[in-house]
Design a protein around this motif. Sequence first.
Motif, mmCIF file in Angstrom:
data_model
loop_
_atom_site.group_PDB
_atom_site.id
_atom_site.type_symbol
_atom_site.label_atom_id
_atom_site.label_comp_id
_atom_site.label_asym_id
_atom_site.label_seq_id
_atom_site.Cartn_x
_atom_site.Cartn_y
_atom_site.Cartn_z
ATOM 1 N N VAL A 1 28.623 -35.219 -28.665
ATOM 2 C CA VAL A 1 28.537 -35.886 -29.959
ATOM 3 C C VAL A 1 29.425 -37.114 -29.896
ATOM 4 O O VAL A 1 30.620 -37.017 -29.657
ATOM 5 N N ILE A 2 28.802 -38.269 -30.092
ATOM 6 C CA ILE A 2 29.550 -39.520 -30.001
ATOM 7 C C ILE A 2 29.126 -40.381 -31.185
ATOM 8 O O ILE A 2 28.057 -40.987 -31.188
ATOM 9 N N ASP A 3 29.953 -40.386 -32.201
ATOM 10 C CA ASP A 3 29.691 -41.199 -33.380
ATOM 11 C C ASP A 3 31.014 -41.601 -34.006
ATOM 12 O O ASP A 3 32.074 -41.366 -33.435
ATOM 13 N N ALA A 4 30.968 -42.191 -35.163
ATOM 14 C CA ALA A 4 32.192 -42.693 -35.789
ATOM 15 C C ALA A 4 33.182 -41.589 -36.111
ATOM 16 O O ALA A 4 34.388 -41.820 -36.115
ATOM 17 N N SER A 5 32.697 -40.381 -36.334
ATOM 18 C CA SER A 5 33.609 -39.299 -36.691
ATOM 19 C C SER A 5 34.561 -38.945 -35.559
ATOM 20 O O SER A 5 35.660 -38.461 -35.797
ATOM 21 N N SER A 6 34.159 -39.197 -34.315
ATOM 22 C CA SER A 6 35.000 -38.808 -33.189
ATOM 23 C C SER A 6 35.871 -39.939 -32.645
ATOM 24 O O SER A 6 36.617 -39.729 -31.686
ATOM 25 N N LEU A 7 35.795 -41.108 -33.240
ATOM 26 C CA LEU A 7 36.661 -42.195 -32.788
ATOM 27 C C LEU A 7 38.120 -41.793 -32.988
ATOM 28 O O LEU A 7 38.483 -41.305 -34.062
ATOM 29 N N PRO A 8 38.951 -41.972 -31.981
ATOM 30 C CA PRO A 8 40.336 -41.518 -32.109
ATOM 31 C C PRO A 8 41.169 -42.331 -33.105
ATOM 32 O O PRO A 8 42.159 -41.835 -33.626
ATOM 33 N N GLU A 9 40.779 -43.562 -33.368
ATOM 34 C CA GLU A 9 41.493 -44.414 -34.322
ATOM 35 C C GLU A 9 40.486 -45.196 -35.145
ATOM 36 O O GLU A 9 39.372 -45.453 -34.704
ATOM 37 N N ILE A 10 40.891 -45.610 -36.322
ATOM 38 C CA ILE A 10 40.029 -46.434 -37.160
ATOM 39 C C ILE A 10 39.968 -47.828 -36.557
ATOM 40 O O ILE A 10 41.009 -48.457 -36.336
#
Length: 72
Positions: free
Chosen positions: A42-51
């Motif tokens: 799963v690779i989407d905005a929810s998994s980004l480590p930082e904003i």
Amino acid sequence: MPGAAGRSNSHPVSTVPMSGDNDPAAVVDGQGRVNGIKGLHVIDASSLPEIPSVNTNPTVIMTPEHIAAAIH
């Protein structure tokens, strides 16, 4: 206007932690593999480590492309 419904242009990011195997709070690793579920990425905005400091759209487009190229 008081009492009016509010609107937001924000996009939720970093709600599902991405980190290494040694982080018990991590849901996915750096390659988007979901911990505990073999074969699921799963690779989407929810998994980004930082904003991101830029608009989330190009970041969300490029992150999966980058990770997909690395795992294939």
